[in-house]
Design a protein around this motif. Structure first.
Motif, PDB file in Angstrom:
ATOM      1  N   GLU A  47       5.219  -0.494  14.580  1.00 11.06           N
ATOM      2  CA  GLU A  47       3.948  -1.189  14.358  1.00 11.06           C
ATOM      3  C   GLU A  47       2.967  -0.775  15.453  1.00 11.06           C
ATOM      4  O   GLU A  47       3.101  -1.193  16.600  1.00 11.06           O
ATOM      5  N   ASN A  51      -4.876  -1.378  14.707  1.00  7.29           N
ATOM      6  CA  ASN A  51      -4.773  -1.853  13.324  1.00  7.29           C
ATOM      7  C   ASN A  51      -5.188  -0.820  12.290  1.00  7.29           C
ATOM      8  O   ASN A  51      -4.848  -0.944  11.112  1.00  7.29           O
ATOM      9  N   GLN A  53      -4.251   2.272  12.264  1.00  6.82           N
ATOM     10  CA  GLN A  53      -3.091   3.111  11.980  1.00  6.82           C
ATOM     11  C   GLN A  53      -2.094   2.358  11.097  1.00  6.82           C
ATOM     12  O   GLN A  53      -1.916   1.143  11.230  1.00  6.82           O
ATOM     13  N   PRO A  54      -1.399   3.071  10.204  1.00  9.82           N
ATOM     14  CA  PRO A  54      -0.434   2.396   9.328  1.00  9.82           C
ATOM     15  C   PRO A  54       0.849   2.041  10.073  1.00  9.82           C
ATOM     16  O   PRO A  54       1.232   2.682  11.051  1.00  9.82           O
ATOM     17  N   ILE A  56       4.718   2.269  10.169  1.00 15.33           N
ATOM     18  CA  ILE A  56       5.618   3.319   9.678  1.00 15.33           C
ATOM     19  C   ILE A  56       7.000   2.697   9.455  1.00 15.33           C
ATOM     20  O   ILE A  56       7.550   2.032  10.338  1.00 15.33           O
ATOM     21  N   LEU A  95       4.256   4.465   4.587  1.00 15.47           N
ATOM     22  CA  LEU A  95       3.096   4.068   5.388  1.00 15.47           C
ATOM     23  C   LEU A  95       2.558   2.762   4.802  1.00 15.47           C
ATOM     24  O   LEU A  95       2.227   2.690   3.611  1.00 15.47           O
ATOM     25  N   LYS A  97       0.061  -0.872   5.188  1.00 16.75           N
ATOM     26  CA  LYS A  97      -1.103  -1.570   5.758  1.00 16.75           C
ATOM     27  C   LYS A  97      -2.011  -0.618   6.548  1.00 16.75           C
ATOM     28  O   LYS A  97      -2.479  -0.957   7.640  1.00 16.75           O
ATOM     29  N   GLU A  98      -2.277   0.542   6.015  1.00 17.74           N
ATOM     30  CA  GLU A  98      -3.224   1.455   6.658  1.00 17.74           C
ATOM     31  C   GLU A  98      -4.604   0.810   6.640  1.00 17.74           C
ATOM     32  O   GLU A  98      -5.007   0.212   5.645  1.00 17.74           O
ATOM     33  N   ARG A  99      -5.298   0.901   7.754  1.00 17.96           N
ATOM     34  CA  ARG A  99      -6.596   0.223   7.944  1.00 17.96           C
ATOM     35  C   ARG A  99      -6.455  -1.298   7.742  1.00 17.96           C
ATOM     36  O   ARG A  99      -7.425  -1.972   7.406  1.00 17.96           O
ATOM     37  N   ASN A 100      -5.237  -1.770   7.941  1.00 19.12           N
ATOM     38  CA  ASN A 100      -4.913  -3.203   7.840  1.00 19.12           C
ATOM     39  C   ASN A 100      -5.222  -3.782   6.457  1.00 19.12           C
ATOM     40  O   ASN A 100      -5.598  -4.952   6.320  1.00 19.12           O
ATOM     41  N   TYR A 105       2.750   0.517  -0.841  1.00 17.22           N
ATOM     42  CA  TYR A 105       3.139   1.428   0.231  1.00 17.22           C
ATOM     43  C   TYR A 105       2.878   2.875  -0.191  1.00 17.22           C
ATOM     44  O   TYR A 105       3.080   3.240  -1.347  1.00 17.22           O
ATOM     45  N   LYS A 106       2.447   3.682   0.787  1.00 13.23           N
ATOM     46  CA  LYS A 106       2.303   5.118   0.549  1.00 13.23           C
ATOM     47  C   LYS A 106       3.605   5.805   0.949  1.00 13.23           C
ATOM     48  O   LYS A 106       4.160   5.520   2.018  1.00 13.23           O
TER      49      LYS A 106
END
Length: 904
Positions: A47, A51, A53-54, A56, A95, A97-100, A105-106
């Motif tokens: 984590e 915020n 950053q995603p 992982i 990945l 919660k990218e950009r929160n 999920y990616k």
């Protein structure tokens, strides 16, 4: 941003370390992100503090290698310092919660390396060793073997740790118990240590998440429930509120002995603070209008192991409204409502016929419905807009297809009626005040439907002006008269006698056998892989509530309900109330004065007392004008006491045997007394002499009642006899024939009888404690209540409620027991410290005479004594109350009669 919902189902979060995540290590474009490295039983999660950053997530099963590079590179003088570093090479990474932003999920596929540099380099060896252990577990072929190895690692960690006593609120607290357990929240469990002291319940998570310790003050606890968790009796749920849906903590133990010991410790503490309620006690409160339909369903769900913390056993509420197309909702029309006597799967006859055809052709074990009415998927179907992370957790990081989302009330209802596999009911949120689950306030990207329309807010029916109005009208529908009259039918299906067996088959209410409590014994399954697979199947499919009732559920008492209210909702409008305020009559005013008297019954004050007999008093009868009081006694005398002159005006002895009861015939001309000499004596008040003797029994006559020209006599000869008697004023003028109209046979001596106000029901009680309810016109037994059978425990008395719906009894077992007359069900039992020999009640409050001589006031619904009034020096053996409930006369073993007045 991290939560346990980022873990897989049945995964544990073990520990976290502050670290740097280094990408493209050793290259020109090397980047470093500071954050927290989480070690979980099936994955590695990082984590970032940033915020943007995603998060992982690296599944351990997708790892190619996990190592500390310095092991291989320590001898290379040209390698840069990588102390405290762990290299993870994997084939797949998620990945999150990218950009929160909460979104599916990616997935990044292909070989990648991730390097994590720990702040505390000294922990490197332990972390790598733990990861290697967990990696080996994830590589095992069978799920059961994986689960067994992870459990062993977890138990080893728990054994090496203990509860930190420095977390106690006070140094003076005394430790009562400590054990290992898991805190349960929806879809996830968190292992740690439970500790209970003389003041607090504590839970300390092994991983320190979400906080170092959870503390519950025992003084604040209001309810505790034992729970099934994963089909095992290992759960315990604690509530600090009386009516809230969600609990304060839900714990799962590793053995039932720890669970039961903790339950006992808390329950022992609570004994002096709160009353434990049963389904029957809640039923009585609901029947009498003290609980709304919503509150009653909430309590039944709680008692049936339904919990907001367990999505496979989430509280279940019924579809109520069947009209989602009209512009106005008419709650006076029956067609507005769903048929509550049928499960959802049986509401459409055409679909039901197809299902029954398949059912008949199916081999054993048979079931009618291939899916359940409540499951984790269905709960999150309704709640996805407020609980998106739960949906992503359940569905491996994905939302459901846009067209299968909860898009419209009308569409969802139609699919429940017509869909081949959709039989779901509703959840409590549809009848509460928070409408957020209907609105996409988080601006989630839930996908695009086939027509190109984005999934946004839930489409409401035309009769709702908005989400709040929809909930308001849903609440009104749930509390409506139609639902109050029919809700017991739905309870029979979900919690009651139509849940299982032949009644379930007849009601078309049969689900897969694995969904029922006791449908499978996990302890008998030795293969760990089979056990894990079966448990996963059951938890995802949903579970049937614990059965609470095995006989038909009584109806609600409607006529006297003026309004229903509930703390979290509304009060019914006058238009919906079954009784109009314009219908006030003299009866209503009398009723109000009686209600006022009972509300103030604790204000009874002793007015006068007189010792008039030589033995215990057995019966009291009073003339209409209240001037003369007749009493019978074990001293064999009938006495007439003048209230005005305060003297005994008559004393009559019919034989040398005790008299057991007395009554005055209409017109105040004749007193009837029953005797242990097997006879019934008629005494003329005007002429002061014996008029008639009825020799109708072969043993002592224990009790007599009179209604509409008929005399009812109970005897130790095991019979109750019904006699036609001439009017009191004609007795003695010539020899009369007492015509025997009916003889009600019993197995043993009959001690007491009573009739309801309408003279249609008679209840009889035997020396063995059995109660029988008889239909007077046909002289047939309606119910014989073996549930109240107390071997050789004498029944003192029972009385019908004014509406004839309930029967209250008391006996030598020191318990007040309430029976529903319609179904014969024992619905409440309240224990006293000593036998209560006689009583009066209004359906809610009891005035009783105790063995010790006190008068006690009881709150029947609360199951407790609210007031004690000092009275006789021996047992109170007889109690009379006037129609206005404002005047009371008691008789006792101390040979006295006492006159009581209500002062308010």
């Amino acid at each position: 941003r991290f939560s346990l919902l980022l873990l897989n189902l049945e995964e544990y979060y073990f520990e976290q370390h502050t670290a740097n995540h280094i990408i493209n290590r050793g290259c020109k474009d090397e980047r470093k992100f500071r954050g927290s490295l989480k070690i979980c039983s099936k994955s590695i999660i990082f984590e970032p503090d940033d915020n943007i950053q995603p998060i992982i997530k690296i599944p351990l099963r997708d790892c190619i290698s996990i190592k500390a590079p310095e092991d291989n590179e320590a001898k290379n003088p040209f390698t840069r310092d990588t102390s405290g570093g762990i290299s993870v090479v994997c084939s797949q990474v998620f990945l999150i919660k990218e950009r929160n932003i909460i979104a599916p999920y990616k997935t990044v596929r292909g070989r990648t390396e991730h390097f994590f540099q720990l702040d505390v380099a000294g922990k490197l060896g332990d972390v790598v060793q733990t990861l290697h252990q967990l990696y080996r577990a994830s590589c095992l072929d069978k799920m059961g073997d994986q689960a067994a190895m992870i459990t062993a690692i977890l138990q080893s960690r728990l054994a090496r740790a203990s509860f930190d006593k420095n977390r106690f609120q006070s140094i003076s607290e005394t430790l009562h118990m400590e054990c290992k357990a898991e805190m349960v929240t929806p879809l996830v469990t968190n292992p740690g240590h439970v500790c209970v002291t003389d003041a607090n319940l504590y839970f300390q998570p092994l991983n320190g998440y979400p906080k170092p310790v959870v503390q519950i003050t025992l003084q604040n606890v209001r309810r505790i429930y034992k729970r099934r968790h994963g089909l095992m009796p290992l759960g315990l749920e604690v509530f600090c509120t009386e009516n809230d849906l969600c609990s304060d903590i839900y714990l799962k133990f590793y053995n039932y002995q720890d669970r039961d010991e903790l339950y006992f410790l808390i329950a022992t503490y609570l004994e002096n603070h709160i009353t434990e309620h049963t389904a029957e006690s809640y039923m009585l409160q609901w029947q009498r209008g003290h609980l709304s339909n919503y509150q009653y369903l909430l309590h039944l769900n709680n008692l049936a192991d339904r919990s907001c913390n367990d999505l496979s056993q989430y509280p279940v509420f019924p579809w109520i409204i069947a009209d989602y197309s009209s512009s106005a909702l008419d709650l006076t029309k029956p067609e507005t409502f769903r048929d509550l006597s049928k499960p959802v799967g049986a509401l459409n006859q055409e679909r039901l016929d197809r299902l029954l055809t398949r059912y008949q052709e199916m081999p054993e074990p048979k079931f009618m419905y291939g899916s359940h009415y409540s499951s984790p998927g269905y709960v999150l179907f309704y709640l996805v807009r407020v609980a998106p992370e739960y949906m992503l957790c359940l569905q491996n990081g994905k939302f459901d297809h846009a067209d299968r989302m909860f898009n419209s009330l009308a569409e969802t209802w139609k699919n429940c009626l017509d869909g081949a596999t959709d039989f779901k009911e509703l959840i409590p949120e549809f009848y509460e005040n928070d409408s957020s689950f209907l609105v996409n306030s988080l601006k989630l990207d839930l996908g695009k439907r086939q027509g190109g329309k984005m999934v946004e807010d839930v489409e409401l029916p035309p009769w709702a002006s908005g989400p709040e109005d929809f909930l308001q009208k849903s609440q009104e529908a749930l509390e409506s008269q139609y639902v109050s009259e029919h809700l017991h039918e739905w309870i029979d299906l979900i919690f009651g006698y139509k849940q299982k067996g032949s009644e379930a088959v007849a009601a078309h209410n049969v689900f897969h056998p694995l969904t029922y409590e006791g449908g499978v014994d996990l302890n008998s399954i030795l293969d760990p892989n089979e056990k894990v697979a079966l448990l996963t199947q059951i938890l995802e499919f949903g579970q049937t509530p614990k059965q609470l009732f095995t006989t038909p559920h009584p109806r609600r008492i409607i006529p006297k309900l003026r309004s229903l209210s509930r703390a979290s909702s509304h009060t019914l409008s006058i238009a919906e109330s079954p009784v109009s305020p314009n219908e006030e009559s003299f009866e209503d005013l009398t009723e109000e004065s009686i209600t006022l008297a009972w509300n103030n019954i604790a204000k009874l004050q002793l007015d006068e007392q007189y010792k008039i007999h030589k033995e215990a008093i057995t019966g009291i009868a009073v003339t209409c004008n209240g001037s003369s009081v007749f009493t019978t006694s074990q001293d064999s005398t009938l006495k007439m006491f003048s209230k005005e002159s305060k003297t005994i005006q008559r004393s009559v002895s019919f034989s040398n045997m005790a008299l057991s009861s007395c009554l005055i015939l209409p017109g105040d001309t004749t007193v009837i007394s029953s005797s242990w000499d097997n006879q019934i004596y008629f005494y003329s008040i005007a002429f002061g002499r014996q008029q008639e003797i009825l020799m109708g029994h072969d043993d002592a006559v224990s009790k007599i009642c009179w209604r509409e020209g008929r005399l009812y006599s109970a005897s130790w000869d095991s019979t109750v006899k019904v006699w036609h008697c001439p009017p009191g004023e004609t007795l003695g003028k010539k020899k009369h024939h007492f015509e025997l109209l009916a003889e009600l046979e019993h197995d043993v001596s009959v001690n007491t009888i009573n009739l309801n106000a309408a003279n249609t029901l008679l209840a009889s009680g035997t020396k063995e404690g059995t109660i029988s309810v008889w239909d007077v016109p046909t002289a047939t037994v309606l119910h014989q209540l073996p549930g109240l059978k107390m071997l050789f425990l004498l029944l003192f008395l029972f009385v019908f409620s004014t509406d004839s719906r309930h029967l209250l009894s008391t006996g030598e077992d020191c318990c007040f027991k309430v029976v529903d007359v319609q179904t014969g069900m024992l619905i409440s039992s309240v224990a006293a410290e000593e036998p209560q020999r006689c009583f009066q009640w209004d359906g809610n409050t009891i005035l009783s005479g105790s063995q010790s001589g006190e008068l006690l006031i009881w709150d029947l619904l609360g199951g407790k004594v609210t007031a004690r009034i000092k009275g006789h020096t021996g047992a109170v053996t007889s109690l009379w109350m006037n129609e206005q409930c404002s005047s009371v006369i008691t008789g006792g073993e101390d040979k006295q009669i006492m006159f009581w007045k209500l002062q308010y």
